[in-house]
Design an enzyme around this catalytic site. Structure first.
Site, PDB file in Angstrom:
ATOM      1  NE  ARG A 189      -2.762   1.773  -0.909  1.00 26.63           N
ATOM      2  CZ  ARG A 189      -3.050   1.365  -2.132  1.00 26.63           C
ATOM      3  NH1 ARG A 189      -3.618   0.212  -2.334  1.00 26.63           N
ATOM      4  NH2 ARG A 189      -2.738   2.099  -3.178  1.00 26.63           N
TER       5      ARG A 189
ATOM      6  CE  LYS B 176      -1.696  28.729  -5.465  1.00 24.32           C
ATOM      7  NZ  LYS B 176      -2.733  29.256  -6.362  1.00 24.32           N
TER       8      LYS B 176
ATOM      9  CE  LYS C  88       3.012  35.016  -4.814  1.00 26.09           C
ATOM     10  NZ  LYS C  88       2.317  33.866  -4.260  1.00 26.09           N
TER      11      LYS C  88
ATOM     12  CD  GLU D  77       0.564  38.885  -8.090  1.00 27.32           C
ATOM     13  OE1 GLU D  77       1.057  38.138  -7.218  1.00 27.32           O
ATOM     14  OE2 GLU D  77      -0.590  39.368  -8.015  1.00 27.32           O
TER      15      GLU D  77
ATOM     16  CG  ASP E 185      -2.149  36.054 -10.583  1.00 28.08           C
ATOM     17  OD1 ASP E 185      -2.204  34.884 -11.007  1.00 28.08           O
ATOM     18  OD2 ASP E 185      -2.629  36.425  -9.494  1.00 28.08           O
TER      19      ASP E 185
END
Lengths: 282, 282, 282, 282, 282, 282
Positions: free
Chosen positions: E103, E138, E170, E200, E221
């Site tokens: 597993r 992320k 950012k 950004e 963005d």
């Protein structure tokens, strides 16, 4: 007398690991499901048998790691001799926190109090003699610092904490080195000035050689009471004498009466009977 | 019968930590100074008392972590009943490695064999009854997996490994939940389908309620032998009955004779008497 | 003479952590991108300056943790005095493994060889005197065991490894205890029989008190050479004398000439000049 | 200017490990035995030599991990240039806590201040030039983040933190790849868009090739001052030039005068002289 | 092309932790009870759907940590495009070892192959364009290095591995700094020469300012396709352009057609669909 | 209904590790350089899509580990169904702390909310049926406890947490044991009384045998809807029936309509679509 202590930074990781061992991957599923999150309780750690308390810091850390807001009041701190039925501490606050930490807190407290109580029993049994009780390296893996602390709490003293903080030359070392003198000389050439040398001797003849080698202490392993008495006389205070071999509260007085400086007991830490302490709901 | 086992990946970190605890910051200063680096020895792990062996894997890992080239031969594997004087295993190779690992290897082996031996003694004492021996969560911090393994080696069975792998509703849970029925219902609403529910009952009246609630097991805590017999009759095999409270080889047979399914003993793991095993030089 | 050693189980975790510190989250992006996976090389660790080698085990572990199949041959083991240009060891095998481990291996080797070389320089400078060189607890965080090992490799000896393996009573302890006698008595009442007591003394008057208290050693902190001579005479071999304060190869001979037993140097471990060792491609 | 900082979550584990390394298995046996548990003191961290302070956070964390109630006041924060005798911070509270944490606190503080001071000395020596000082990966195992922080505190800049946050193609990479162009192409094909490529060049001819390959920076390793000047002229600002090789406060000005963008110094972190800072009792 | 790789020293601790998470405190109780200890099996890792394989090293380490003697043959290494039904590797040896590791091995393999397959699908969808696919931060906590490796295996590239290996300014950074120019200037004053700066930008106006500031890259963005095209034209190759915002195999081609240098996709690692791979018994 | 919970002591180490993974060796270089140390902000966690919230504790711990003084107000606790645009929590305080913790906080929150939302979608789709949704061991390495918590938050139930808290006998176990009856008997002989036995059955014939063996549950793997209906009828409530195989919100209602007790879904945890939650600046 100085009360023994251990810094929190040393104790907390052990308590944390024990809690995680008990919580597993799902936490306290019984308490989380059954007990309302706002239920509160007042509880008490109560001795079910007489003994000497040790490990209250561990217990308090366990409760606080689970629930920081618990109010813990210690009535009988580490080192206290308690009677059966005596309240050691009270813990009040959220019921969930108390229940989830209870077992781990008690596992530390009962084990360490068991050690302190056994140590105190031997110390009491040899009162009046100049002999000190010392523990060994026969400890529970991972718990040596705590167990040796509990021995101190019970009035005993600590032998080596590990292989690195004292030289203890045993028969097999001697055999490999080619004799007592060679073994001691090799040790002396290697160690720092704050490290002492103890030598295991099995016969009075070896003891005489040890005296000539001016080691700091001798371990008289499994000697008869008669031989111990002879050894003590032979040494005449020139070095520290340690008697070992099945020391218990029953056997200790006779050994202490031989005049040895130290009784060392592995039983103290390898065959602990937990002191029965419970958590009572009020 | 299936021989219990624990994967090395679970055992090794505990042995490694114990060795580092013993080696401290300077290592084995006695052996390093005194024993020539090429000295070799043949040694044997020998039981000094009769008992059941457990923990040979731990011991072997300890020796091999210090000296991978040691030759270890196991004569009496975990689960073997040995007599005093019997050789359990032989270890041969560099003397330094044997001496530096000896104490840690023995600390695991003597402790776990102590548990297996105690378990086996109780199991033997209740032979002929259908009753099983189970352990508890009253374990040494950090050593639960090993201790519970030793119980299995001794012929016992394991109760919960933690707070998360079974529901055990005790009196304080019941009080907080507002009754047995509420407590069981709350638990049932939260748990997965492979989790069982056990309920602590203090009276036969509570037992009747437990039967109506169709829990999986009941813990009959500190009941008299008479009450245990009545409880077993009342249950009639509809759920598992567990008797707890000061179970030892002496008290076990009478409790087993009441017909309960399980005897649970905290004593097995919280008050272990180490089995005396030594390392003999050949 | 016994060659110092440290067990792999103590060293490997430090090397592993250093490699992970260097590899970060993406590994050796230069080598992985640029060097063909089957490229092979033969390389040599070469001293660029003269000194004493220490830390080859660390270096070898670093290379092997990255590439187990590397062939490492050690020509000049720890403790060897090497000249500039001398080859210490050869490493051959996959180029990627050698390049990815190179910096970490050298960081250990150059630092520890720097310590060993400094220790050897002081030891050499006081040759002919009975004085020993010892190190202190002024070490790099996390590297104490390795640094103290390197001191031994260089011919020095180790003072305390931590706060727990010897009693060293300094002026602030004395002040808090209310005097030398009280401080020593409190210590003696608490410690085990293998623990020695050293006392810092700032004046000859304090030294006389120390002699009465029969401590094991005195730390003569920052005393003038004249005072050191007087102190040695006063002591007359009854306890160990340690002189501290800015001990370097330049200052050591004069201090050793006073007859003190020990020179302790924090400089040895807190202000290390790395020994320049490089990895040459062949 | 931005004051450098490191988050507590990164620093605390290192300080915690250093304290446990020092406390060992028995804690501070001297202080625990000798100093009354309610004794209080006011102390000051005082520079014994002039330098730049770095590591006060580490020191403060060390004191607080041992005794959370200590009152710590920082007078001269990290980055301050202090003179001999200047008070950097005061620590007041329970004497035991101060004494038990003192050594570890100072080990961090003196080491990091040593680095910051050395960096500041070089930076000061090249004032007026446009050249920046950078450190290397020649760091103490486990302490890279702290050491590189101290370099920033001293006014220097950081080169790569590891093998993974920048491509640095050295001669052996080039050899394995089969030439500069192949090595750079392979790197470019593998790396992300925020990763720069630096190329070690040993000759001006290689430098010309590097310019054609449009790498981000070149490492001019151990070049003569004349060659550095020629290299700077050749580059004409088209990429970053880094000069390395035995950069110290003495050698730095001449190298900076060649017009290179960067001086890189391994000496900064591999051969640190601790700044002498002591804890004075008031 | 260079095949991505991760050193075992980085991978093994994650696999080890996952195995211990699965084994809990009692190990694989089903297999240990049910499967004879000498049973042997031959099994195969088989793709149930088409995709790109990643994570075979993790799987192999999982099997070997449980049972070192397993024979593992890899037929389709990481990076291979496999079809449904295709055998990726065979594992043969003791049945217990295979079952206990299965597993965990599959959890790594299916997850990482899912990422590689998704990356490959996007890369395939934008073939012919010069645009590269990059991942983000992320990621699954603790698995970033592995996930980013899988992106590389699938033909994608890596954006920052953390907060520390690139500057990404950012909108909120800009607001706090008081404008684009101030933010970039502050960053430039602090960072090392191998660290790039990405900005950004939300509008073409900001983009013009970014061009003046000569940053290394801009993050466009959530811009419309029209704006992306305009941005690419405006930039004219002077810096790297990155488009982000809901990039999937469906949306990628249109975005790539705008001419941006990079598509960044959080979806790649935060919303992974595991590739279905099973272990078949033969 | 009981709200699920996980103790902080279990969650914090995972969050701490994720923060350190993100901070790397230099910390948040953008924020540290660009944002003034005294800048403050008020921000909000806002759902960008509808779903069920899970993981707010993780997020709060992440913010507080970086900056303990942040003020966090939770408006919609774990288990809340939120709509797109709804504010879940507000975080106010030092801008640097918010920015440095943001990504890690969101990584936990979006992933766990994704799981809870998927679980809730399936649970909603089978409302009216008595069938429960359960998860599997197909989880992200290291995150099992958190993922299974999120399943509970979404209204699902937990299957086994590992190999050790339930017996699940699959076809390969049966083959190795030599038949269903042998496999079950071997399991029963080994396990504790709180451990249940589930049996995988592939045919109705095997199901009949399972009924005779009185196991606690059967796993009906990849059966057709018709066979599931027949199986449920055959069982008649005598044991728990679990259907597995590609359970999603679309397929679940039909399977639930067969009357099985449980639907198990690996998809829930191995192929999670993160719930889109962002941090908005106010």
């Amino acid at each position: 007398m100085t009360v023994p202590s251990l810094p929190t930074i040393m104790v907390e990781p052990l308590v944390r690991a024990a809690l995680l061992e008990d919580l597993g991957r799902a936490g306290d599923i019984t308490t989380d499901a059954v007990v309302p999150s706002d239920a509160r309780a007042t509880t008490a750690l109560v001795a079910r048998k007489a003994g000497v308390v040790a490990g209250l810091d561990c217990a308090a850390i366990a409760f606080r790691l689970i629930e920081p807001a618990l109010k813990i009041e210690i009535l009988r701190p580490d080192g206290s001799a308690v009677t059966a039925g005596e309240t050691i501490a009270t813990i009040a606050g959220l019921t969930r926190g108390i229940l989830s930490a209870e077992r781990v807190a008690l596992n530390f407290l009962c084990h360490l109090s068991g050690i302190a109580s056994a140590a105190a029993a031997i110390v009491q049994s040899i009162k009046g003699h100049r002999t000190r009780l010392v523990c060994t390296r026969k400890t529970m893996p991972g718990l040596r610092a705590l167990q040796k602390y509990a021995v101190r709490v019970g009035g005993g003293f600590n032998h080596r904490f590990g292989l690195d903080d004292g030289v203890l030359i045993k028969d097999n070392h001697v055999a490999a080195a080619g004799g007592l003198a060679a073994a001691v000389a090799r040790a002396r050439a290697a160690i720092g000035h704050l490290v002492k040398i103890e030598l295991e001797v099995d016969t009075l003849q070896q003891l005489e050689e040890a005296l000539l080698l001016k080691v700091d202490a001798v371990l008289l392993d499994n000697m008869s009471l008669d031989d111990l008495r002879r050894a003590v006389a032979l040494v005449g205070g020139r070095l520290v004498t340690e008697a070992s071999g099945r020391i218990t509260p029953e056997t200790a007085p006779a050994v202490a009466a031989t005049g040895v400086d130290l009784l060392s007991s592995g039983w103290l830490t390898h065959s602990v009977t937990a002191l029965d302490i419970g958590l009572d709901w009020r």
